[in-house]
Design a protein around this motif. Structure first.
Motif, PDB file in Angstrom:
ATOM      1  N   ASN A 158       0.832  -1.199   0.000  1.00  0.00           N
ATOM      2  CA  ASN A 158       0.000   0.000   0.000  1.00  0.00           C
ATOM      3  C   ASN A 158       0.869   1.252   0.000  1.00  0.00           C
ATOM      4  O   ASN A 158       1.460   1.623   1.011  1.00  0.00           O
ATOM      5  CB  ASN A 158      -0.917  -0.011   1.224  1.00  0.00           C
ATOM      6  N   GLY A 159       0.933   1.914  -1.154  1.00  0.00           N
ATOM      7  CA  GLY A 159       1.722   3.139  -1.257  1.00  0.00           C
ATOM      8  C   GLY A 159       3.199   2.925  -1.478  1.00  0.00           C
ATOM      9  O   GLY A 159       3.962   3.889  -1.541  1.00  0.00           O
ATOM     10  N   GLN A 160       3.647   1.684  -1.624  1.00  0.00           N
ATOM     11  CA  GLN A 160       5.060   1.379  -1.862  1.00  0.00           C
ATOM     12  C   GLN A 160       5.216   0.838  -3.282  1.00  0.00           C
ATOM     13  O   GLN A 160       4.493  -0.080  -3.690  1.00  0.00           O
ATOM     14  CB  GLN A 160       5.573   0.333  -0.864  1.00  0.00           C
ATOM     15  N   TYR A 161       6.161   1.414  -4.041  1.00  0.00           N
ATOM     16  CA  TYR A 161       6.293   1.072  -5.454  1.00  0.00           C
ATOM     17  C   TYR A 161       7.733   0.721  -5.822  1.00  0.00           C
ATOM     18  O   TYR A 161       8.681   1.279  -5.255  1.00  0.00           O
ATOM     19  CB  TYR A 161       5.852   2.261  -6.335  1.00  0.00           C
ATOM     20  N   VAL A 162       7.848  -0.206  -6.773  1.00  0.00           N
ATOM     21  CA  VAL A 162       9.132  -0.447  -7.429  1.00  0.00           C
ATOM     22  C   VAL A 162       9.153   0.453  -8.658  1.00  0.00           C
ATOM     23  O   VAL A 162       8.280   0.351  -9.527  1.00  0.00           O
ATOM     24  CB  VAL A 162       9.288  -1.919  -7.854  1.00  0.00           C
ATOM     25  N   ILE A 163      10.139   1.351  -8.729  1.00  0.00           N
ATOM     26  CA  ILE A 163      10.206   2.298  -9.834  1.00  0.00           C
ATOM     27  C   ILE A 163      10.874   1.639 -11.040  1.00  0.00           C
ATOM     28  O   ILE A 163      11.942   1.040 -10.925  1.00  0.00           O
ATOM     29  CB  ILE A 163      10.998   3.562  -9.431  1.00  0.00           C
ATOM     30  N   VAL A 164      10.213   1.738 -12.184  1.00  0.00           N
ATOM     31  CA  VAL A 164      10.729   1.182 -13.437  1.00  0.00           C
ATOM     32  C   VAL A 164      10.677   2.282 -14.491  1.00  0.00           C
ATOM     33  O   VAL A 164       9.606   2.795 -14.815  1.00  0.00           O
ATOM     34  CB  VAL A 164       9.893  -0.033 -13.904  1.00  0.00           C
ATOM     35  N   ASP A 165      11.830   2.645 -15.029  1.00  0.00           N
ATOM     36  CA  ASP A 165      11.887   3.703 -16.039  1.00  0.00           C
ATOM     37  C   ASP A 165      11.300   3.215 -17.363  1.00  0.00           C
ATOM     38  O   ASP A 165      11.402   2.020 -17.693  1.00  0.00           O
ATOM     39  CB  ASP A 165      13.331   4.158 -16.267  1.00  0.00           C
ATOM     40  N   PRO A 166      10.695   4.105 -18.148  1.00  0.00           N
ATOM     41  CA  PRO A 166      10.149   3.717 -19.460  1.00  0.00           C
ATOM     42  C   PRO A 166      11.187   3.056 -20.356  1.00  0.00           C
ATOM     43  O   PRO A 166      10.855   2.157 -21.143  1.00  0.00           O
ATOM     44  CB  PRO A 166       9.675   5.055 -20.047  1.00  0.00           C
ATOM     45  N   GLU A 167      12.465   3.487 -20.245  1.00  0.00           N
ATOM     46  CA  GLU A 167      13.528   2.872 -21.049  1.00  0.00           C
ATOM     47  C   GLU A 167      13.729   1.404 -20.663  1.00  0.00           C
ATOM     48  O   GLU A 167      14.002   0.553 -21.510  1.00  0.00           O
ATOM     49  CB  GLU A 167      14.846   3.633 -20.879  1.00  0.00           C
ATOM     50  N   GLU A 168      13.576   1.097 -19.383  1.00  0.00           N
ATOM     51  CA  GLU A 168      13.712  -0.291 -18.926  1.00  0.00           C
ATOM     52  C   GLU A 168      12.548  -1.132 -19.419  1.00  0.00           C
ATOM     53  O   GLU A 168      12.718  -2.318 -19.749  1.00  0.00           O
ATOM     54  CB  GLU A 168      13.793  -0.321 -17.399  1.00  0.00           C
ATOM     55  N   VAL A 169      11.356  -0.530 -19.448  1.00  0.00           N
ATOM     56  CA  VAL A 169      10.194  -1.243 -19.975  1.00  0.00           C
ATOM     57  C   VAL A 169      10.403  -1.546 -21.456  1.00  0.00           C
ATOM     58  O   VAL A 169      10.146  -2.670 -21.927  1.00  0.00           O
ATOM     59  CB  VAL A 169       8.910  -0.405 -19.777  1.00  0.00           C
ATOM     60  N   ALA A 170      10.880  -0.556 -22.206  1.00  0.00           N
ATOM     61  CA  ALA A 170      11.109  -0.729 -23.643  1.00  0.00           C
ATOM     62  C   ALA A 170      12.127  -1.827 -23.914  1.00  0.00           C
ATOM     63  O   ALA A 170      12.014  -2.569 -24.895  1.00  0.00           O
ATOM     64  CB  ALA A 170      11.562   0.587 -24.262  1.00  0.00           C
ATOM     65  N   ALA A 171      13.140  -1.952 -23.029  1.00  0.00           N
ATOM     66  CA  ALA A 171      14.194  -2.947 -23.225  1.00  0.00           C
ATOM     67  C   ALA A 171      13.685  -4.376 -23.063  1.00  0.00           C
ATOM     68  O   ALA A 171      14.309  -5.321 -23.548  1.00  0.00           O
ATOM     69  CB  ALA A 171      15.341  -2.689 -22.253  1.00  0.00           C
ATOM     70  N   THR A 172      12.555  -4.553 -22.362  1.00  0.00           N
ATOM     71  CA  THR A 172      12.015  -5.903 -22.156  1.00  0.00           C
ATOM     72  C   THR A 172      11.131  -6.366 -23.310  1.00  0.00           C
ATOM     73  O   THR A 172      10.755  -7.533 -23.368  1.00  0.00           O
ATOM     74  CB  THR A 172      11.178  -5.961 -20.864  1.00  0.00           C
ATOM     75  N   MET A 173      10.794  -5.467 -24.209  1.00  0.00           N
ATOM     76  CA  MET A 173       9.917  -5.839 -25.331  1.00  0.00           C
ATOM     77  C   MET A 173      10.637  -6.792 -26.275  1.00  0.00           C
ATOM     78  O   MET A 173      11.800  -6.581 -26.602  1.00  0.00           O
ATOM     79  CB  MET A 173       9.457  -4.584 -26.083  1.00  0.00           C
ATOM     80  N   PRO A 174       9.949  -7.838 -26.724  1.00  0.00           N
ATOM     81  CA  PRO A 174      10.596  -8.812 -27.617  1.00  0.00           C
ATOM     82  C   PRO A 174      10.924  -8.201 -28.973  1.00  0.00           C
ATOM     83  O   PRO A 174      10.199  -7.332 -29.468  1.00  0.00           O
ATOM     84  CB  PRO A 174       9.539  -9.914 -27.763  1.00  0.00           C
ATOM     85  N   GLU A 175      12.044  -8.646 -29.545  1.00  0.00           N
ATOM     86  CA  GLU A 175      12.421  -8.170 -30.871  1.00  0.00           C
ATOM     87  C   GLU A 175      11.537  -8.833 -31.928  1.00  0.00           C
ATOM     88  O   GLU A 175      11.214 -10.004 -31.843  1.00  0.00           O
ATOM     89  CB  GLU A 175      13.894  -8.492 -31.149  1.00  0.00           C
ATOM     90  N   SER A 176      11.156  -8.042 -32.894  1.00  0.00           N
ATOM     91  CA  SER A 176      10.270  -8.553 -33.939  1.00  0.00           C
ATOM     92  C   SER A 176      11.065  -8.916 -35.179  1.00  0.00           C
ATOM     93  O   SER A 176      11.897  -8.143 -35.649  1.00  0.00           O
ATOM     94  CB  SER A 176       9.223  -7.485 -34.299  1.00  0.00           C
ATOM     95  N   ASN A 177      10.801 -10.123 -35.697  1.00  0.00           N
ATOM     96  CA  ASN A 177      11.394 -10.505 -36.976  1.00  0.00           C
ATOM     97  C   ASN A 177      10.383 -10.339 -38.115  1.00  0.00           C
ATOM     98  O   ASN A 177      10.616 -10.779 -39.236  1.00  0.00           O
ATOM     99  CB  ASN A 177      11.912 -11.954 -36.934  1.00  0.00           C
TER     100      ASN A 177
END
Length: 302
Positions: free
Chosen positions: A73-92
């Motif tokens: 409650n009210g405690q968050y793990v901060i994740v930058d948008p760049e880190e989110v983008a890095a987890t996206m799978p590469e598209s072939n």
């Protein structure tokens, strides 16, 4: 596809050692629905959305906004948008067909969104071979690719001159029906009540024609906007009463009688799909009225 219908995705469709270029087009869209803006009643101006800090209530500029996953409650793990983008799978950019299955094997509760799949420039012969082979074999294809930044599983089926690709929900996204139905009492209907229900069903048998189904909510919204522009009010709709258990048999008998009377009347022809739905016709009427009428009172909306 028709002019103005832009492909959402282009790539390859591969089955075995055969590949062909394909384009993916949206098959269903909500863009024609009536939408409203939020307006300040006092000024008539459009309201803009501002993000504020939940504790300090101070506006937060875009450069200071980031992502966070709540762990308490009210405690968050901060994740930058760049880190989110890095987890996206590469598209072939390739639909990889993994298996051909009977069309009935996939429960439609897993269906997500439909897309039209067409040949793109080269590879028309391979595309047609796959389409016709699937038709003859009465099968669908299960394929996987990265679509819109997510790895998606799609069900590909023959559809007219082309194919239709339906994205599928993941197993964890589909809720079990057992929990939804667990509170239902065990009721067995038989005798006259069952016979009447079957009679009503038999007299209402028909074929699915989407052109005959209007979006009544959208049509009502269009009529509301039109009425407001003309300075008139709409009558209140009648309240729908739910049949009570002790009235159900009487309601079934009345319905069966109404069905029989309706059968004696000449059938009306189905609506022409090219004429558009009632909502579309009403919306066109609203647009035409807005363009031609300068007398209706209008409030400023920027």
């Amino acid at each position: 596809m028709a002019s103005g219908h832009r492909a959402q995705w282009k790539g390859l469709l591969r089955f075995g050692e055969v590949s062909c270029g394909v384009a993916l087009y949206t098959a269903a869209s909500t863009s024609e629905r009536i939408t409203f803006n939020t307006i300040n009643k006092a000024t008539g101006n459009r309201v803009n959305r501002i993000f504020i800090d939940s504790e300090t209530e101070v506006p937060v500029p875009k450069e200071l906004q980031t992502k966070g996953f709540e762990i308490d409650n009210g405690q968050y793990v901060i994740v930058d948008p760049e880190e989110v983008a890095a987890t996206m799978p590469e598209s072939n950019k390739t639909f990889e067909v993994e298996a051909f299955i009977p069309c009935s094997d996939v429960d439609d509760v897993y269906f997500d969104k439909p897309y039209y799949l067409t040949p793109d420039k080269m590879g028309g012969d391979a595309f047609a071979a796959l389409r016709d082979g699937m038709k003859k074999s009465k099968v669908a294809a299960i394929a996987r690719t990265v679509l819109f930044r997510r790895m998606r599983t799609v069900l590909i089926r023959p559809h007219g001159k082309g194919l239709i690709a339906t994205t599928l929900n993941y197993d964890y996204e589909v809720r079990s029906s057992k929990k939804a139905f667990e509170g239902m009492p065990k009721i067995k209907i038989e005798g006259e009540m069952l016979d009447l229900a079957k009679h009503i069903i038999s007299t209402k048998k028909g074929e699915f024609d989407p052109a005959t189904f209007d979006d009544r909510y959208e049509a009502a919204l269009a009529e509301l906007v039109k009425a407001k522009m003309e300075g008139r009010s709409l009558p209140k709709p009648k309240k729908v009463e739910v049949s009570k258990p002790n009235d159900l048999l009487a309601a079934l008998r009345e319905s069966a009688g109404m069905m029989k009377a309706a059968d004696d009347k000449p059938k009306r022809t189905a609506a022409n799909a090219n004429q558009g739905t009632g909502r579309q016709r009403a919306a066109r009427g609203v647009a035409s009225k807005a363009a031609s009428s300068g007398a209706a009172p209008r409030r400023k909306a920027s």
